[in-house]
Write a protein that holds these residues in place. Sequence first.
Motif, PDB file in Angstrom:
ATOM      1  N   GLU A 155       0.831  -1.198   0.000  1.00 48.90           N
ATOM      2  CA  GLU A 155       0.000   0.000   0.000  1.00 48.90           C
ATOM      3  C   GLU A 155       0.872   1.257   0.000  1.00 48.90           C
ATOM      4  OE1 GLU A 155      -3.112   2.489  -0.233  1.00 48.90           O
ATOM      5  OE2 GLU A 155      -3.123   0.310  -0.488  1.00 48.90           O
ATOM      6  N   GLN A 156       1.958   1.222   0.785  1.00 51.89           N
ATOM      7  CA  GLN A 156       2.869   2.360   0.795  1.00 51.89           C
ATOM      8  C   GLN A 156       3.505   2.559  -0.572  1.00 51.89           C
ATOM      9  OE1 GLN A 156       5.611   1.587   3.973  1.00 51.89           O
ATOM     10  NE2 GLN A 156       4.091   1.882   5.580  1.00 51.89           N
ATOM     11  N   LEU A 157       3.852   1.435  -1.228  1.00 51.19           N
ATOM     12  CA  LEU A 157       4.429   1.539  -2.568  1.00 51.19           C
ATOM     13  C   LEU A 157       3.419   2.134  -3.540  1.00 51.19           C
ATOM     14  CD1 LEU A 157       6.635   0.990  -4.640  1.00 51.19           C
ATOM     15  CD2 LEU A 157       5.759  -1.343  -4.856  1.00 51.19           C
ATOM     16  N   ARG A 158       2.176   1.648  -3.485  1.00 46.70           N
ATOM     17  CA  ARG A 158       1.145   2.214  -4.364  1.00 46.70           C
ATOM     18  C   ARG A 158       0.940   3.697  -4.081  1.00 46.70           C
ATOM     19  NH1 ARG A 158      -1.386  -2.947  -3.583  1.00 46.70           N
ATOM     20  NH2 ARG A 158      -2.470  -2.161  -1.748  1.00 46.70           N
ATOM     21  N   GLU A 176       4.101  10.030  -6.790  1.00 45.96           N
ATOM     22  CA  GLU A 176       5.108  10.325  -7.805  1.00 45.96           C
ATOM     23  C   GLU A 176       4.449  10.742  -9.115  1.00 45.96           C
ATOM     24  OE1 GLU A 176       8.915  10.858  -9.307  1.00 45.96           O
ATOM     25  OE2 GLU A 176       8.247  10.497  -7.254  1.00 45.96           O
ATOM     26  N   ALA A 177       3.369  10.033  -9.485  1.00 44.18           N
ATOM     27  CA  ALA A 177       2.656  10.390 -10.715  1.00 44.18           C
ATOM     28  C   ALA A 177       2.029  11.766 -10.604  1.00 44.18           C
ATOM     29  CB  ALA A 177       1.582   9.332 -11.004  1.00 44.18           C
ATOM     30  N   VAL A 195      -8.228   9.180   6.540  1.00 50.32           N
ATOM     31  CA  VAL A 195      -7.657  10.509   6.276  1.00 50.32           C
ATOM     32  C   VAL A 195      -6.144  10.411   6.175  1.00 50.32           C
ATOM     33  CG1 VAL A 195      -7.302  12.813   7.257  1.00 50.32           C
ATOM     34  CG2 VAL A 195      -9.567  11.753   7.322  1.00 50.32           C
ATOM     35  N   LYS A 196      -5.525   9.634   7.074  1.00 47.34           N
ATOM     36  CA  LYS A 196      -4.061   9.512   7.048  1.00 47.34           C
ATOM     37  C   LYS A 196      -3.573   8.891   5.741  1.00 47.34           C
ATOM     38  CE  LYS A 196      -3.793   7.418  11.081  1.00 47.34           C
ATOM     39  NZ  LYS A 196      -3.215   6.756  12.277  1.00 47.34           N
ATOM     40  N   ALA A 197      -4.389   8.014   5.140  1.00 52.35           N
ATOM     41  CA  ALA A 197      -3.976   7.364   3.900  1.00 52.35           C
ATOM     42  C   ALA A 197      -3.852   8.349   2.748  1.00 52.35           C
ATOM     43  CB  ALA A 197      -4.966   6.260   3.540  1.00 52.35           C
ATOM     44  N   HIS A 198      -4.585   9.487   2.810  1.00 58.20           N
ATOM     45  CA  HIS A 198      -4.576  10.466   1.708  1.00 58.20           C
ATOM     46  C   HIS A 198      -3.967  11.802   2.123  1.00 58.20           C
ATOM     47  CE1 HIS A 198      -7.240   7.836  -0.648  1.00 58.20           C
ATOM     48  NE2 HIS A 198      -7.909   7.629   0.482  1.00 58.20           N
TER      49      HIS A 198
END
Length: 615
Positions: free
Chosen positions: A249-252, A258-259, A422-425
């Motif tokens: 998930e961190q990589l995604r 990055e994109a 929220v932390k995920a975004h």
Amino acid sequence: DLESNRIVWSPFHYELFGYAATDTFAVEFHHFQDRIHVDDWAALADAIDTARAQKTQYHHTARVVRPDGSTRWFSGTGRFQYDDGGNATRMLGMVRDETDERQAAAQLREREQFLTAVIEGSPIGIQIFTPSGTSLRMNAAMRQLIGLPNDSIGIDEYSLLNDPEAQRVGVAEMFRQCVAGRPARIERREVDFTAPSYAKWPVHHRRFWLESVFFPVLGPNHEVHAVVAFNWDVTDRVEAELTRQRLQEQLRQAQKLEAIGLLAGGVAHDFNNVLTAVMGFADILRSLSAANDPNLELVHQIRLAAERGTNLTRQLLSFSRKQILRPEVFELGAEIHSMVPMLRRLLATNMQFDVQTATVGGVLVDRGQFQQVLLNLVVNARDAMPNGGCLTIRTAAGQMDPGTPAVRLSVADTGTGMTDEVKAHLFEPFFTTKEHGRGTGLGLATVYGIVSQSGGRIELESSPGNGSVFHILWPRCEHANAAPTNQIAITAAPRTETLLVVEDDPANRDLAARILTHEGYTIITAASGEDALAVAESIPHIDLLLTDVVMPGIGGRILAERLVKARPGLRVVFMSGCTTDDVLRHGVSENTVAFLQKPYSADQLARIVQHTLDA
């Protein structure tokens, strides 16, 4: 017959004692005694004498040693007959061969001992139930797994090894299926010994993951004799899987950021070209206007709007990590204290402000970007405490990786905190939880970009109702370097040098030509690197090359290398809205390359060109 000391035997006795039934000798008592194992005779004789004296039945067990050396076990039962005077005259008895039974019992005991050793020595927790759910057995691994010292757990208590309640129902249903003789199935579940349902158990309080297999033990008629449960701890496997999922998930998330960063950098680059033209032509228009011109205020407003756009593109470039940095070594604590008066003005009167700094070494960071990071974090903390609270800023020693000392900056608030969603975004650009009109959603995205570009790392601790703590770690740096010189003195002497201006954007090319022509320079323009090389072949002398970095075809740095090789002593000034050129970045950080960040003012362009020519 006790008087004649002779024995009347049935054919079975002959076979048991190893005599042939056709033997013609008269069977006497010694024929019986001689076949009894020497270790068993004393007990046998004692049992017979006791029964004779007490006039009771006797029972004995002994071994017969046959002539061929084989041994057989037998059990005997008998009684005495007495005459009128009470004297024993005869002994009546029968014997039974128990050898096969004893061997079978011994083999059964060996199998039981073997199975017991297998069950008790198994690293897998094993529990055996009756079809009604009563516990028959629990091995050591199972007792250790759940922390209980005995086998007193029936299926109802076993079901407690599940949270939440739905899992308990699932285990009970699995047991019922096994009792019905259906195939077993595997179930993975989390066991939480910290839950209230375990308060009565003498368990070691912990959380772990358990995997189980239930299967029925069937009899010859397919009836269920027992239900066996195998249990094993899969916590390490589950945690490894969860870690792998988190890393994926961190990589995604990193790939998505990055994109977005690539897109933001491209947009900022194009927007900077527009802003450069707007700001430059506004400066020219202002310089050509009389002091009492009523339209001068309109020009001023255009200039202010362009500056606001400049701040927006600067944030986009910081997020996309394409901004040119001028890092220097400084102590975080001193820089934070210098910003305290400004930071206090950002906070409401119902907010406490606490700064705790320690001298833990310097960091190599762009000073202006560090100020932007701290400012954005403070504003974010303020907005998270609408009803007041406490904002704390701390510095301390830390570690980036084992053996890599770091300086840690922590900004903590006592606000509303954040959910996992929220932390995920949180660090995505334009993502905000604020109401419309109260934020662009670029603040924390900018922090993320600046910290990453500066070689640092950002971490977050937050949960709903418990506030938030942002931790930023930078590698510790002990050696200070000289701060870059930003102020360049400009002289009023007329200029006569020849400049080659290379810019693919027509408006910016025209703007630079107008500004530098006004300063007295002779200006030659080109729309691309290829055009610049062609134009340079026909010009005998060029004093300075002013070129955009990012252009279609031949870029600014390659163009500069070719022209400097052909014309030693040629001065070069690069300009760009952003750049991914690592060589150029290194040169700017070492103050060996002249660089003008777009958008720029007319005064900034004139100063850097003059400084480069006169240096």
